[in-house]
Motif scaffolding. Structure first.
Motif, PDB file in Angstrom:
ATOM      1  N   TYR A 173     -12.616  -3.204   5.960  1.00  0.00           N
ATOM      2  CA  TYR A 173     -11.513  -3.580   5.076  1.00  0.00           C
ATOM      3  C   TYR A 173     -11.346  -5.086   4.922  1.00  0.00           C
ATOM      4  N   ALA A 174     -12.244  -5.852   5.507  1.00  0.00           N
ATOM      5  CA  ALA A 174     -12.280  -7.279   5.194  1.00  0.00           C
ATOM      6  C   ALA A 174     -12.974  -7.514   3.864  1.00  0.00           C
ATOM      7  N   VAL A 175     -13.643  -6.481   3.352  1.00  0.00           N
ATOM      8  CA  VAL A 175     -14.369  -6.589   2.085  1.00  0.00           C
ATOM      9  C   VAL A 175     -13.836  -5.580   1.059  1.00  0.00           C
ATOM     10  N   VAL A 176     -13.592  -4.370   1.513  1.00  0.00           N
ATOM     11  CA  VAL A 176     -13.088  -3.306   0.638  1.00  0.00           C
ATOM     12  C   VAL A 176     -11.591  -3.159   0.873  1.00  0.00           C
ATOM     13  N   LYS A 177     -10.790  -3.244  -0.172  1.00  0.00           N
ATOM     14  CA  LYS A 177      -9.345  -3.215   0.000  1.00  0.00           C
ATOM     15  C   LYS A 177      -8.818  -1.805   0.258  1.00  0.00           C
ATOM     16  N   ARG A 178      -7.860  -1.709   1.171  1.00  0.00           N
ATOM     17  CA  ARG A 178      -7.099  -0.477   1.295  1.00  0.00           C
ATOM     18  C   ARG A 178      -6.222  -0.322   0.049  1.00  0.00           C
ATOM     19  N   ILE A 179      -6.155   0.898  -0.488  1.00  0.00           N
ATOM     20  CA  ILE A 179      -5.314   1.155  -1.658  1.00  0.00           C
ATOM     21  C   ILE A 179      -4.372   2.308  -1.337  1.00  0.00           C
ATOM     22  N   PRO A 180      -3.086   2.059  -1.196  1.00  0.00           N
ATOM     23  CA  PRO A 180      -2.139   3.134  -0.888  1.00  0.00           C
ATOM     24  C   PRO A 180      -1.901   4.029  -2.102  1.00  0.00           C
ATOM     25  N   TRP A 181      -1.472   5.275  -1.828  1.00  0.00           N
ATOM     26  CA  TRP A 181      -0.976   6.083  -2.936  1.00  0.00           C
ATOM     27  C   TRP A 181       0.217   5.363  -3.555  1.00  0.00           C
ATOM     28  N   PRO A 182       0.379   5.422  -4.868  1.00  0.00           N
ATOM     29  CA  PRO A 182       1.444   4.644  -5.527  1.00  0.00           C
ATOM     30  C   PRO A 182       2.852   5.029  -5.107  1.00  0.00           C
ATOM     31  N   GLU A 183       3.039   6.251  -4.594  1.00  0.00           N
ATOM     32  CA  GLU A 183       4.392   6.708  -4.271  1.00  0.00           C
ATOM     33  C   GLU A 183       4.787   6.470  -2.822  1.00  0.00           C
ATOM     34  N   VAL A 184       3.844   5.983  -1.977  1.00  0.00           N
ATOM     35  CA  VAL A 184       4.147   5.928  -0.552  1.00  0.00           C
ATOM     36  C   VAL A 184       4.722   4.581  -0.144  1.00  0.00           C
ATOM     37  N   ALA A 185       5.492   4.615   0.948  1.00  0.00           N
ATOM     38  CA  ALA A 185       6.018   3.404   1.564  1.00  0.00           C
ATOM     39  C   ALA A 185       5.174   3.078   2.786  1.00  0.00           C
ATOM     40  N   SER A 186       4.798   1.815   2.920  1.00  0.00           N
ATOM     41  CA  SER A 186       4.061   1.337   4.090  1.00  0.00           C
ATOM     42  C   SER A 186       4.854   0.195   4.702  1.00  0.00           C
ATOM     43  N   PHE A 187       4.864   0.142   6.023  1.00  0.00           N
ATOM     44  CA  PHE A 187       5.609  -0.891   6.745  1.00  0.00           C
ATOM     45  C   PHE A 187       4.659  -1.579   7.724  1.00  0.00           C
ATOM     46  N   THR A 188       4.602  -2.903   7.653  1.00  0.00           N
ATOM     47  CA  THR A 188       3.641  -3.657   8.443  1.00  0.00           C
ATOM     48  C   THR A 188       4.266  -4.952   8.947  1.00  0.00           C
ATOM     49  N   THR A 189       3.538  -5.605   9.846  1.00  0.00           N
ATOM     50  CA  THR A 189       4.003  -6.890  10.355  1.00  0.00           C
ATOM     51  C   THR A 189       2.820  -7.806  10.600  1.00  0.00           C
ATOM     52  N   LEU A 190       3.064  -9.102  10.508  1.00  0.00           N
ATOM     53  CA  LEU A 190       2.096 -10.118  10.910  1.00  0.00           C
ATOM     54  C   LEU A 190       2.810 -11.095  11.828  1.00  0.00           C
ATOM     55  N   ASP A 191       2.286 -11.202  13.031  1.00  0.00           N
ATOM     56  CA  ASP A 191       2.866 -12.099  14.030  1.00  0.00           C
ATOM     57  C   ASP A 191       2.063 -13.393  14.022  1.00  0.00           C
ATOM     58  N   ILE A 192       2.632 -14.420  13.421  1.00  0.00           N
ATOM     59  CA  ILE A 192       1.914 -15.688  13.297  1.00  0.00           C
ATOM     60  C   ILE A 192       1.825 -16.401  14.647  1.00  0.00           C
ATOM     61  N   THR A 193       2.585 -15.907  15.635  1.00  0.00           N
ATOM     62  CA  THR A 193       2.517 -16.534  16.952  1.00  0.00           C
ATOM     63  C   THR A 193       1.244 -16.151  17.685  1.00  0.00           C
ATOM     64  N   LYS A 194       0.559 -15.088  17.223  1.00  0.00           N
ATOM     65  CA  LYS A 194      -0.696 -14.696  17.858  1.00  0.00           C
ATOM     66  C   LYS A 194      -1.807 -15.635  17.400  1.00  0.00           C
ATOM     67  N   GLU A 195      -2.449 -16.241  18.320  1.00  0.00           N
ATOM     68  CA  GLU A 195      -3.441 -17.273  18.006  1.00  0.00           C
ATOM     69  C   GLU A 195      -4.553 -16.745  17.108  1.00  0.00           C
ATOM     70  N   ASP A 196      -4.943 -15.471  17.303  1.00  0.00           N
ATOM     71  CA  ASP A 196      -6.112 -14.984  16.583  1.00  0.00           C
ATOM     72  C   ASP A 196      -5.793 -14.468  15.192  1.00  0.00           C
ATOM     73  N   THR A 197      -4.510 -14.429  14.822  1.00  0.00           N
ATOM     74  CA  THR A 197      -4.159 -13.837  13.538  1.00  0.00           C
ATOM     75  C   THR A 197      -4.843 -14.546  12.373  1.00  0.00           C
ATOM     76  N   TYR A 198      -4.885 -15.861  12.406  1.00  0.00           N
ATOM     77  CA  TYR A 198      -5.440 -16.608  11.275  1.00  0.00           C
ATOM     78  C   TYR A 198      -6.736 -17.322  11.616  1.00  0.00           C
ATOM     79  N   THR A 199      -7.202 -17.186  12.846  1.00  0.00           N
ATOM     80  CA  THR A 199      -8.382 -17.958  13.218  1.00  0.00           C
ATOM     81  C   THR A 199      -9.535 -17.056  13.617  1.00  0.00           C
ATOM     82  N   ASN A 200      -9.470 -16.481  14.806  1.00  0.00           N
ATOM     83  CA  ASN A 200     -10.614 -15.745  15.328  1.00  0.00           C
ATOM     84  C   ASN A 200     -10.730 -14.320  14.790  1.00  0.00           C
ATOM     85  N   ARG A 201      -9.626 -13.743  14.323  1.00  0.00           N
ATOM     86  CA  ARG A 201      -9.677 -12.345  13.947  1.00  0.00           C
ATOM     87  C   ARG A 201     -10.258 -12.199  12.547  1.00  0.00           C
ATOM     88  N   ASP A 202     -11.389 -11.496  12.440  1.00  0.00           N
ATOM     89  CA  ASP A 202     -12.079 -11.406  11.159  1.00  0.00           C
ATOM     90  C   ASP A 202     -11.650 -10.195  10.361  1.00  0.00           C
TER      91      ASP A 202
END
Length: 286
Positions: A173-202
């Protein structure tokens, strides 16, 4: 002792989702690779929980996706149950299903040693019941139709029936996008305090994410509520503990802007997914 369910190609199975609706799939083929997993055809329509549709109605419905799983495991655990049998429609198109996944390492055929490679440049792609081929980078023409190769557990099949995507963490999914069903609700989070979120995590579409998300500190936590592909609410918990609420009605506040990309622009990690109650707890914060 419970009688074992005999599974044959053509059988149709029903999964009752959250005691709210039914989804159906058909066993349409056995894969010669990937541990001999069963190729299933999942149908898009959600039927009322008390419905008993005709099997021909089911198999003539819109096809949601094809994937591989072990049917017997899901049957044994009561995740789904067999409801009938029907001819396999469009059987000639099974060979057009494209499976693939990138690899992080390859093997030296002479020494049998493994070595690291750039997964962006080594996509192993195949059609049903054929060997893999390393095609290099995945062309744009395949990004909208390729299926993540592998035998998926019963829990992942149910997740995709519910949401339209697999929650599993994968570089796919770093190349192919996840596509939700149009009617569903998704809930997510991004913790910018985690060092690997924007650097090491591919696992992320890094550039797409940064371009569409306002980040003012390395110590922030963002919570998202998506409806289909679009973010409709976002909570930003800043480094000092203060909270910014963003929504489609109020998309701008304190220099922040509601995430304007689409759900698949971020390759969410499995632990980034939340339930509604957890998101609502953050939304209620002052």
């Amino acid at each position: 002792m419970a009688k074992r369910t005999v599974t044959r190609i053509g059988d149709i199975f029903c999964a009752e989702i959250d005691n709210e609706y039914k989804c159906y799939f058909q066993y349409v083929g056995k894969d010669s690779g990937q541990l001999g997993g069963a190729l299933i055809r999942v149908f898009r329509k959600r039927h009322p929980i008390d419905a008993n549709p005709d099997m021909m109605e089911v198999i003539n419905g819109e096809i949601a996706f094809h994937t591989l799983t072990f049917i017997q495991v899901g049957t044994k655990l009561g995740t789904w149950y067999k409801v009938g049998k029907a001819p396999i429609l469009y059987q000639e198109y099974l060979n057009d299903i494209i499976f693939g996944k990138p690899r992080h390492f390859l093997f030296d055929q002479k020494t049998f040693a493994s070595y690291d490679v750039n997964p962006f440049n080594h996509w192993f792609v195949r059609t049903f019941n054929t060997p893999f081929k390393d095609i290099g980078r995945l062309p744009d023409s395949l990004k909208g139709c390729i299926e993540y190769d592998g035998v998926h557990p019963y829990s992942s099949i149910i997740e995709r029936m519910k949401y339209g995507y697999f929650i599993d963490t994968t570089f796919f999914y770093a190349v192919v996008k996840r596509i939700p069903w149009p009617e569903v609700a998704s809930f997510t989070t991004l913790d910018i305090t985690k060092e690997d979120t924007y650097t090491n995590r591919d696992y992320f579409h890094v550039y797409g994410k940064v371009a569409r998300m306002v980040i003012k500190s390395e110590n922030e936590i963002h919570y998202f509520h998506f409806h289909g592909e679009k973010a409709v609410r976002e909570v930003v918990v800043k480094a000092d503990g203060s909270v910014v609420h963003l929504s489609t009605d109020y998309p701008h506040k304190d220099g922040y802007e509601l995430f304007s990309g689409v759900f698949g622009d971020i390759n969410w990690h499995a632990y980034d997914f939340l339930n509604r109650d957890t998101f609502e707890e953050q939304w209620e914060k002052l």
